[in-house]
Each structure stands twice: as C-alpha cells, then as structure tokens.
Enzyme design. Structure first.
Site, PDB file in Angstrom:
ATOM      1  N   ARG A  87       0.837  -1.207   0.000  1.00 30.52           N
ATOM      2  CA  ARG A  87       0.000   0.000   0.000  1.00 30.52           C
ATOM      3  C   ARG A  87       0.870   1.254   0.000  1.00 30.52           C
ATOM      4  NH1 ARG A  87      -4.894   2.528   1.409  1.00 30.52           N
ATOM      5  NH2 ARG A  87      -4.505   4.423   2.577  1.00 30.52           N
TER       6      ARG A  87
ATOM      7  N   ARG B 271      -4.409 -12.413  11.888  1.00 26.37           N
ATOM      8  CA  ARG B 271      -4.530 -13.026  13.215  1.00 26.37           C
ATOM      9  C   ARG B 271      -4.074 -14.482  13.154  1.00 26.37           C
ATOM     10  NH1 ARG B 271      -6.466 -16.860  11.347  1.00 26.37           N
ATOM     11  NH2 ARG B 271      -8.606 -17.509  10.995  1.00 26.37           N
TER      12      ARG B 271
ATOM     13  N   LYS C 185      -5.217 -18.048  14.510  1.00 22.29           N
ATOM     14  CA  LYS C 185      -6.488 -18.607  14.986  1.00 22.29           C
ATOM     15  C   LYS C 185      -6.368 -18.971  16.469  1.00 22.29           C
ATOM     16  CE  LYS C 185      -9.831 -21.736  12.779  1.00 22.29           C
ATOM     17  NZ  LYS C 185     -10.519 -20.720  12.003  1.00 22.29           N
TER      18      LYS C 185
ATOM     19  N   ARG D 250     -14.884 -30.466  13.991  1.00 20.40           N
ATOM     20  CA  ARG D 250     -15.868 -30.248  12.911  1.00 20.40           C
ATOM     21  C   ARG D 250     -15.382 -30.824  11.583  1.00 20.40           C
ATOM     22  NH1 ARG D 250     -16.349 -25.137  10.281  1.00 20.40           N
ATOM     23  NH2 ARG D 250     -15.180 -24.191  11.966  1.00 20.40           N
TER      24      ARG D 250
ATOM     25  N   SER E 274     -24.457 -18.939   1.357  1.00 20.30           N
ATOM     26  CA  SER E 274     -24.778 -17.997   2.443  1.00 20.30           C
ATOM     27  C   SER E 274     -24.860 -16.550   1.951  1.00 20.30           C
ATOM     28  CB  SER E 274     -23.699 -18.076   3.529  1.00 20.30           C
ATOM     29  OG  SER E 274     -22.431 -17.715   2.999  1.00 20.30           O
TER      30      SER E 274
ATOM     31  N   GLU F  67      -3.661 -18.460   5.042  1.00 18.98           N
ATOM     32  CA  GLU F  67      -4.779 -18.125   4.151  1.00 18.98           C
ATOM     33  C   GLU F  67      -4.920 -16.608   4.046  1.00 18.98           C
ATOM     34  OE1 GLU F  67      -9.158 -19.916   3.864  1.00 18.98           O
ATOM     35  OE2 GLU F  67      -9.080 -18.251   5.269  1.00 18.98           O
TER      36      GLU F  67
HETATM   37  P1  0O2 Z   1     -12.836 -18.092  11.178  1.00 15.57           P
HETATM   38  O1  0O2 Z   1     -11.508 -17.965  11.848  1.00 15.57           O
HETATM   39  O2  0O2 Z   1     -13.966 -18.128  12.133  1.00 15.57           O
HETATM   40  O3  0O2 Z   1     -13.013 -17.090  10.080  1.00 15.57           O
HETATM   41  P2  0O2 Z   1     -12.631 -24.374   5.861  1.00 15.57           P
HETATM   42  O4  0O2 Z   1     -11.516 -23.356   5.818  1.00 15.57           O
HETATM   43  O5  0O2 Z   1     -12.108 -25.771   5.944  1.00 15.57           O
HETATM   44  O6  0O2 Z   1     -13.683 -24.006   6.891  1.00 15.57           O
HETATM   45  P3  0O2 Z   1     -12.922 -24.296   3.130  1.00 15.57           P
HETATM   46  O7  0O2 Z   1     -14.018 -24.443   2.133  1.00 15.57           O
HETATM   47  O8  0O2 Z   1     -11.751 -25.198   3.035  1.00 15.57           O
HETATM   48  O9  0O2 Z   1     -13.474 -24.330   4.561  1.00 15.57           O
HETATM   49  O10 0O2 Z   1     -12.383 -22.849   3.159  1.00 15.57           O
HETATM   50  P4  0O2 Z   1     -13.056 -21.540   2.693  1.00 15.57           P
HETATM   51  O11 0O2 Z   1     -14.534 -21.669   2.641  1.00 15.57           O
HETATM   52  O12 0O2 Z   1     -12.298 -21.116   1.511  1.00 15.57           O
HETATM   53  O13 0O2 Z   1     -12.688 -20.585   3.895  1.00 15.57           O
HETATM   54  C1  0O2 Z   1     -13.267 -20.677   5.159  1.00 15.57           C
HETATM   55  C2  0O2 Z   1     -13.180 -19.302   5.774  1.00 15.57           C
HETATM   56  O14 0O2 Z   1     -13.813 -18.380   4.889  1.00 15.57           O
HETATM   57  C3  0O2 Z   1     -13.949 -19.214   7.065  1.00 15.57           C
HETATM   58  O15 0O2 Z   1     -13.106 -19.490   8.141  1.00 15.57           O
HETATM   59  C4  0O2 Z   1     -14.401 -17.772   7.078  1.00 15.57           C
HETATM   60  O16 0O2 Z   1     -13.360 -16.914   7.510  1.00 15.57           O
HETATM   61  C5  0O2 Z   1     -14.668 -17.523   5.632  1.00 15.57           C
HETATM   62  N1  0O2 Z   1     -16.036 -17.881   5.256  1.00 15.57           N
HETATM   63  C6  0O2 Z   1     -16.406 -18.883   4.440  1.00 15.57           C
HETATM   64  N2  0O2 Z   1     -17.743 -18.924   4.298  1.00 15.57           N
HETATM   65  C7  0O2 Z   1     -18.239 -17.917   5.033  1.00 15.57           C
HETATM   66  C8  0O2 Z   1     -19.578 -17.442   5.276  1.00 15.57           C
HETATM   67  O17 0O2 Z   1     -20.579 -17.965   4.793  1.00 15.57           O
HETATM   68  N3  0O2 Z   1     -19.695 -16.371   6.099  1.00 15.57           N
HETATM   69  C9  0O2 Z   1     -18.608 -15.760   6.656  1.00 15.57           C
HETATM   70  N4  0O2 Z   1     -18.824 -14.712   7.455  1.00 15.57           N
HETATM   71  N5  0O2 Z   1     -17.346 -16.206   6.461  1.00 15.57           N
HETATM   72  C10 0O2 Z   1     -17.155 -17.254   5.654  1.00 15.57           C
HETATM   73  P5  0O2 Z   1     -13.640 -20.206   9.439  1.00 15.57           P
HETATM   74  O18 0O2 Z   1     -13.218 -21.614   9.460  1.00 15.57           O
HETATM   75  O19 0O2 Z   1     -15.070 -19.911   9.655  1.00 15.57           O
HETATM   76  O20 0O2 Z   1     -12.761 -19.521  10.542  1.00 15.57           O
HETATM   77  P1  0O2 Z   2     -12.527 -10.545  16.735  1.00 17.30           P
HETATM   78  O1  0O2 Z   2     -13.709  -9.834  17.272  1.00 17.30           O
HETATM   79  O2  0O2 Z   2     -12.164 -11.773  17.513  1.00 17.30           O
HETATM   80  O3  0O2 Z   2     -12.619 -10.788  15.273  1.00 17.30           O
HETATM   81  P2  0O2 Z   2      -2.044  -4.591  14.492  1.00 17.30           P
HETATM   82  O4  0O2 Z   2      -1.892  -3.930  15.827  1.00 17.30           O
HETATM   83  O5  0O2 Z   2      -3.052  -3.906  13.614  1.00 17.30           O
HETATM   84  O6  0O2 Z   2      -0.766  -4.869  13.805  1.00 17.30           O
HETATM   85  P3  0O2 Z   2      -3.791  -6.511  15.680  1.00 17.30           P
HETATM   86  O7  0O2 Z   2      -4.350  -5.427  16.531  1.00 17.30           O
HETATM   87  O8  0O2 Z   2      -3.295  -7.750  16.385  1.00 17.30           O
HETATM   88  O9  0O2 Z   2      -2.623  -6.026  14.738  1.00 17.30           O
HETATM   89  O10 0O2 Z   2      -4.904  -7.014  14.754  1.00 17.30           O
HETATM   90  P4  0O2 Z   2      -5.338  -6.586  13.282  1.00 17.30           P
HETATM   91  O11 0O2 Z   2      -4.267  -6.961  12.331  1.00 17.30           O
HETATM   92  O12 0O2 Z   2      -5.788  -5.168  13.282  1.00 17.30           O
HETATM   93  O13 0O2 Z   2      -6.545  -7.503  13.032  1.00 17.30           O
HETATM   94  C1  0O2 Z   2      -6.980  -8.527  13.895  1.00 17.30           C
HETATM   95  C2  0O2 Z   2      -8.388  -8.791  13.482  1.00 17.30           C
HETATM   96  O14 0O2 Z   2      -8.368  -9.201  12.140  1.00 17.30           O
HETATM   97  C3  0O2 Z   2      -9.035  -9.896  14.223  1.00 17.30           C
HETATM   98  O15 0O2 Z   2      -9.962  -9.350  15.051  1.00 17.30           O
HETATM   99  C4  0O2 Z   2      -9.774 -10.710  13.180  1.00 17.30           C
HETATM  100  O16 0O2 Z   2     -11.152 -10.543  13.264  1.00 17.30           O
HETATM  101  C5  0O2 Z   2      -9.385 -10.145  11.870  1.00 17.30           C
HETATM  102  N1  0O2 Z   2      -8.805 -11.070  10.890  1.00 17.30           N
HETATM  103  C6  0O2 Z   2      -7.799 -10.751  10.049  1.00 17.30           C
HETATM  104  N2  0O2 Z   2      -7.529 -11.751   9.225  1.00 17.30           N
HETATM  105  C7  0O2 Z   2      -8.357 -12.717   9.500  1.00 17.30           C
HETATM  106  C8  0O2 Z   2      -8.553 -14.015   8.940  1.00 17.30           C
HETATM  107  O17 0O2 Z   2      -7.896 -14.470   8.002  1.00 17.30           O
HETATM  108  N3  0O2 Z   2      -9.508 -14.777   9.472  1.00 17.30           N
HETATM  109  C9  0O2 Z   2     -10.229 -14.313  10.505  1.00 17.30           C
HETATM  110  N4  0O2 Z   2     -11.145 -15.116  11.002  1.00 17.30           N
HETATM  111  N5  0O2 Z   2     -10.084 -13.097  11.052  1.00 17.30           N
HETATM  112  C10 0O2 Z   2      -9.155 -12.291  10.566  1.00 17.30           C
HETATM  113  P5  0O2 Z   2      -9.863  -9.582  16.618  1.00 17.30           P
HETATM  114  O18 0O2 Z   2      -9.164  -8.409  17.204  1.00 17.30           O
HETATM  115  O19 0O2 Z   2      -9.271 -10.898  16.914  1.00 17.30           O
HETATM  116  O20 0O2 Z   2     -11.358  -9.501  17.025  1.00 17.30           O
END
Ligand code: 0O2
Ligand code: 0O2
Length: 223
Positions: free
Chosen positions: A27, A45, A47, A58, A114, A139
C-alpha cells in the site's frame, strides 16, 4: 498431543507479523508513487486455540495432520475499495517470490450459498527460525469493504445462532448480501472518478505533516 500450543503457534505468529508488514508495504509503495492503492487496509490473526480445536472436531482433522490440513491457522485479510482491485492484488501476489500459492478459491464470482463473497488464497510461506527454515500454510482473504462489512456481521450472527438462522434473518442476510453486491457495482461504475479525486487529494496533502500521518495510521489500522 500438542502440549505446548504457544510453542506450536510461534511460527504462525511470526508469519502473520511478517506478512502484515509486507502487505501493508505494498500500500505504501502505491501511495508513494501517487497511484491508487488496490489495498485499503490489512489485518491478520493467528487462529485462537479454542477455534483450532473446534474446527479439528468439525472437520475431522487429526492433530498430526494439523499443519497440512488446517490452512487458516495463520490468516491475513486484505480489504479493497473496488472489486477490480481484488484481482490486481491477486496478480501481485502471484508474482511474489517470497511465497508460493497452493490454492485459489474465487468466491467473488462463485458466491457461497450464504451470500459470502471473498477471494481466498492459500500460500506456503517460509519462516526463518533459529532452528532453521519452516514452511507453513497461511490463508489470505481478499475482499471489498462492502464484502467485509457483510461477512463481519454474518460471522457474529453465526456465533449467536450456530449457523441455524431463523428464516426471516436468513432472508434479510441474503438481501443484505445483494445490497452489498449492488453497492460494489455502483462504486465500480464511478471508480475512475473516485480514484482521480483520491489521488488529487493525497497529492495536495503534504506527507510530512504529523497530523496527516496520524490520520493515515488510524484509517489503515497501522497504529
Ligand atoms: P474463522 O476464523 O472463524 O473465520 P474451511 O476453511 O475448511 O472451513 P474451506 O471451504 O476449506 O473451509 O475454506 P473456505 O470456505 O475457503 O474458507 C473458510 C473461511 O472463509 C472461514 O473461516 C471464514 O473466515 C470464511 N467464510 C467462508 N464462508 C463464510 C460465510 O458464509 N460467512 C462468513 N462470514 N465467512 C465465511 P472459518 O473456518 O469460519 O474460521
Ligand atoms: P474478533 O472480534 O475476535 O474478530 P495490528 O496492531 O493492527 O498490527 P492486531 O491489533 O493484532 O494487529 O490485529 P489486526 O491486524 O488489526 O486484526 C486482527 C483482526 O483481524 C481480528 O480481530 C480478526 O477478526 C481479523 N482477521 C484478520 N484476518 C483474518 C482471517 O484471516 N480470518 C479471521 N477469522 N479473522 C481475521 P480480533 O481483534 O481478533 O477480534
């Protein structure tokens, strides 16, 4: 059994930290050139352990397969202004020599049932540890601000309803997804005008002013 999760997750934390710096650096480079940046902001983040464990159950992932089978232990998100920017970012990532793309999933064109839209890239990324190099999976989710808005809301509702939304809510979410899609299309239509205005604005604002750098840090989550 993984006894020390902190130890297991260390290389993932390292990767997330490094990738945030690198992607945010992209950027900066666009801005430096006085060009529209396809990247608006970047988050990342590791996980949380509870989420890893829940997903292992799951998805029937054995602990000894975790490193290969769970692709989002390290997660990065790139937010873009326009849908077109997503593909610019994807092209940029394909050209990099510090990561290898293993998989691409285009949920921008192929919307999930969805209503979820985003472009997912799974990469293999080498982390330099004191014990040597370790390649880990990460990812990267690339999406517009509108897609991010929808996904963030839907994700938090998912926590509440465990995916089993009441029909009325489900219908509303579908409509919201369509509205976000329309918003993205409308913005795309006027993107050249928006880009021009933004480039003009950033050129007129001296980058050396402390107030400006503060504003920039805030809007791009760099503080
Ligand atoms: P988190 O940390 O809660 O976000 P998988 O990764 O195995 O679950 P797949 O098909 O291999 O599934 O991967 P996919 O669908 O490419 O990526 C899954 C991730 O995409 C999810 O992570 C979500 O972050 C996001 N995602 C996919 N579908 C949806 C959806 O319907 N709604 C929202 N809000 N996010 C979605 P996780 O596992 O939920 O982890
Ligand atoms: P919640 O409510 O649990 O989602 P920085 O100080 O900016 O360098 P920081 O503060 O550690 O770093 O976090 P950053 O980079 O601002 O972002 C963290 C937030 O990014 C998390 O929120 C996640 O929700 C979101 N996030 C980023 N990438 C992904 C991803 O690939 N999958 C998922 N599931 N979430 C992601 P919090 O703070 O954990 O809050």
């Amino acid at each position: 059994m993984i006894e020390n999760w902190q130890h297991f997750l260390l290389p993932y934390q390292q990767a997330v930290n490094e990738l945030k710096v690198k992607l945010r650096g992209m950027r900066k480079q666009y801005q430096e050139q006085g060009e529209h940046s396809p990247i608006e902001f970047v988050t990342g983040r590791v996980k949380p352990v509870d989420s890893i464990k829940e997903k292992m159950v799951r998805r029937h992932v054995q602990e000894d397969r975790l490193e290969q089978d769970m692709q989002d232990i390290a997660g990065l998100r790139i937010m873009c202004q326009f849908v077109e920017d997503i593909y610019v970012v994807v092209d940029q990532l394909r050209q990099r020599s510090d990561m290898t793309i293993l998989e691409e999933r285009d949920y921008v064109t192929n919307v999930k049932p969805s209503g979820y839209r985003s472009y997912h890239i799974v990469i293999e990324y080498p982390v330099q540890l004191v014990t040597g190099e370790k390649k880990i999976l990460a990812e990267i989710q690339i999406r517009t601000l509108a897609m991010n808005f929808w996904a963030t809301i839907e994700h938090s509702l998912n926590y509440k309803y465990q995916g089993a939304f009441p029909q009325e809510l489900s219908a509303r979410l579908q409509r919201a997804a369509e509205a976000a899609f329309k918003l993205d299309n409308e913005m795309s239509e006027i993107r050249e005008e928006i880009k021009e205005a933004q480039t003009l604005f950033s050129q007129r604002t001296p980058t050396s002013l402390p107030t400006d750098s503060h504003h920039e840090d805030h809007t791009n989550e760099e503080d």
